[in-house]
Design an enzyme around this catalytic site. Structure first.
Site: not given
Ligand SMILES: *[C@@H]1O[C@H](CO)[C@@H](O)[C@H](O)[C@H]1NC(C)=O
Ligand SMILES: *[C@@H]1O[C@H](CO)[C@@H](O)[C@H](O)[C@H]1NC(C)=O
Ligand SMILES: *[C@@H]1O[C@H](CO)[C@@H](O)[C@H](O)[C@H]1NC(C)=O
Ligand SMILES: *[C@@H]1O[C@H](CO)[C@@H](O)[C@H](O)[C@H]1NC(C)=O
Ligand SMILES: *[C@@H]1O[C@H](CO)[C@@H](O)[C@H](O)[C@H]1NC(C)=O
Length: 483
Positions: A125, A270
């Site tokens: 991220e 995720e």
């Protein structure tokens, strides 16, 4: 009839085909993230056995620690290696470092009977808004250098570099997926990344959390986070959305359609629901989420405008008691399994609704059955706040706050809880159960209803230096605080 006569053992053939379908069924879609930001981690050999026992056959790691990775050799388990954000700058600026990384952390594991590595996750991220653009300059060159080095090793057909993004890299002005586009401050960069992924036939990896939508927005329609159809559907010019996951993925699909590379494959890096640390983080809601999610997965249908089967990595395998709690206390409670590999609730990874407890980790060794608790003989409470703050900042008090599993404890039990977590996280070192004389070690289980006072597990032995470093550092700080 004629067709059947070609197959003298027709029922057996069908049976075999059905078995094959059943066997490949779970195998195709399910992966799991395994993070190791915990005071003690399960041994990688234990993790391998856990994955096999539960028919999970893909794992996503957050680093590429060679000692950990080598345990997956010969298991057939597909591994996604990770490169932490703090290595991006080096890999971006110096191609030789990317080559070294690939040789040391990838090529070394690829041999007959070696590790089945398919993806390298470059950064984690990296473009998250709260990182204030700190990876802006390095993410694309790092991704490019890693894939180039992989290609030069002759592994480019099999191993793809990707960069898992938070879903905050795109947004929609109207909350309708069709208005989806990449965030304006990083749009050009995202176009470059998407183009690069497309050219290399690599996937776009995105992490999506319906739980966070609910956590961040009190007005979010709760049922839209789940899959039971209880929320008012969103009608996007005739396309109907009944859950946040589909709507979110399709917002990405629309964002991709507005680049010149709409066909990049999407994988979900995720997805999951935490079980503690917030009013909406509990076993009941996590079970509701996963039950609906696995049922949806079993249909293999993708989303309304992306009908392909999607690859998912659940977040996460186990709880991690040293994750940053900046986003919220729930961060340490994402595990499908507890810190020691015990399952939390029944589920069915195959989506057939056959509820049963997942298989627990085997070969787990616990430290002695002793707990560190508040000493009831203490009368002067003056030093409690300082010591409690210390225990909580160095240990883990994320179950104590409003909405969490240990919130109902009385005040002295809360102190005990904080002391015990610190004590266990420091491998039951006697010096970590002092707290200005406020604490003592006992051998009576201090757990209460719904609030587990855990006994630490024996550390995996893989990163022992870090563990010692942690407790020495902790001890030093304790000294500084006390004198
Ligand atoms: C291999 O990966 C590990 C763990 O992520 C990292 O610490 C190390 O620097 C990497 N090796 C090279 C040569 O970059
Ligand atoms: C980003 O900026 C904010 C506000 O200036 C600051 O509080 C935060 O620590 C910064 N985050 C990082 C990762 O640098
Ligand atoms: C809505 O869908 C119709 C037909 O599918 C299409 O012609 C029209 O352009 C769409 N409108 C918007 C705003 O996308
Ligand atoms: C059990 O764990 C120990 C170390 O914790 C390890 O040496 C041993 O190989 C493991 N046995 C199995 C069957 O995984
Ligand atoms: C302590 O008690 C709790 C709750 O009854 C239980 O789950 C846990 O296994 C016990 N711990 C030990 C080490 O016996």
């Amino acid at each position: 009839m004629q067709i059947f006569s070609m197959y003298p053992t027709w029922p057996a053939v069908v049976l075999a085909a059905l078995q094959l379908m059943a066997a490949t069924y779970v195998v195709e879609g399910i992966g799991v993230n395994w993070g190791t930001q915990a005071s003690q981690n399960l041994h990688p050999a234990t993790i391998v056995q856990m994955l096999k026992d539960n028919k999970i056959d893909k794992i996503k790691l957050f680093d590429s620690d060679p000692w950990t990775v080598k345990h997956f050799a010969g298991t057939g388990i597909e591994v996604m290696l990770g490169i932490p954000n703090n290595q991006l700058k080096d890999l971006a600026q110096d191609y030789d470092k990317a080559t070294d990384w690939v040789k040391q952390n990838l090529t070394k594991h690829i041999y007959d009977g070696g590790v089945n590595i398919r993806y390298v996750a470059v950064g984690n991220e990296p473009l998250l808004k709260s990182y204030n653009g700190s990876n802006l300059a390095s993410i694309f060159p790092a991704l490019r250098n890693i894939q180039k080095a992989i290609n030069e090793e002759g592994l480019g057909d099999k191993v793809k570099a990707t960069s898992p993004q938070n879903a905050d890299v795109y947004d929609s002005s109207s909350n309708k997926p069709s208005d989806g586009q990449f965030r304006s401050d990083i749009r050009d960069l995202m176009y470059q990344i998407v183009q690069f992924l497309q050219i290399n036939d690599a996937p776009f990896t995105v992490n999506i959390y319906p739980f966070l939508s609910l956590y961040l927005n009190p007005n979010f329609p709760v049922e839209f986070a789940f899959f039971d159809g209880g929320a008012k559907p969103v009608n996007d010019n005739g396309t109907i959305y009944s859950n946040m996951l589909d709507a979110n993925i399709d917002t990405l699909v629309w964002a991709l359609r507005k680049t010149s590379y709409p066909d990049v494959k999407i994988i979900i890096g995720e997805i999951g629901w935490p079980t503690d640390g917030d009013v909406n983080a509990n076993v009941q809601m996590a079970k509701k989420f996963y039950d609906g999610f696995f049922k949806k997965m079993a249909t293999k249908q993708g989303t309304p405008i992306y009908p392909k089967e999607i690859e998912y990595y659940l977040f996460s395998l186990t709880d991690e008691n040293q994750k940053s709690v900046a986003p919220g206390d729930f961060e340490r409670h994402w595990g499908l399994f507890k810190y020691d590999g015990k399952p939390k609730f029944p589920m069915d990874f195959s989506g057939q609704g056959h509820d049963k407890m997942p298989v627990a980790a085997k070969n787990v060794t616990y430290l002695e059955s002793k707990w560190c608790v508040f000493n009831p003989d203490v009368k002067n409470m003056d030093r409690v706040p300082t010591n409690m703050d210390y225990a909580c900042s160095m240990g883990d008090c994320t179950t104590l706050n409003h909405g969490s599993s240990c919130n109902k404890l009385d005040e002295t039990s809360k102190i005990s809880y904080a002391f015990n977590m610190y004590f266990q996280m420091n491998n039951q070192d006697v010096e970590s159960c002092n707290f200005d004389g406020l604490a003592k070690v006992v051998d009576v289980n201090a757990s209460a209803d719904h609030c587990l006072f855990p006994i630490a597990i024996e550390s995996d032995g893989g990163k022992i230096g870090f563990k010692i470093g942690f407790s020495v550092f902790g001890g030093l700080l304790a000294l500084l605080l006390l004198f």
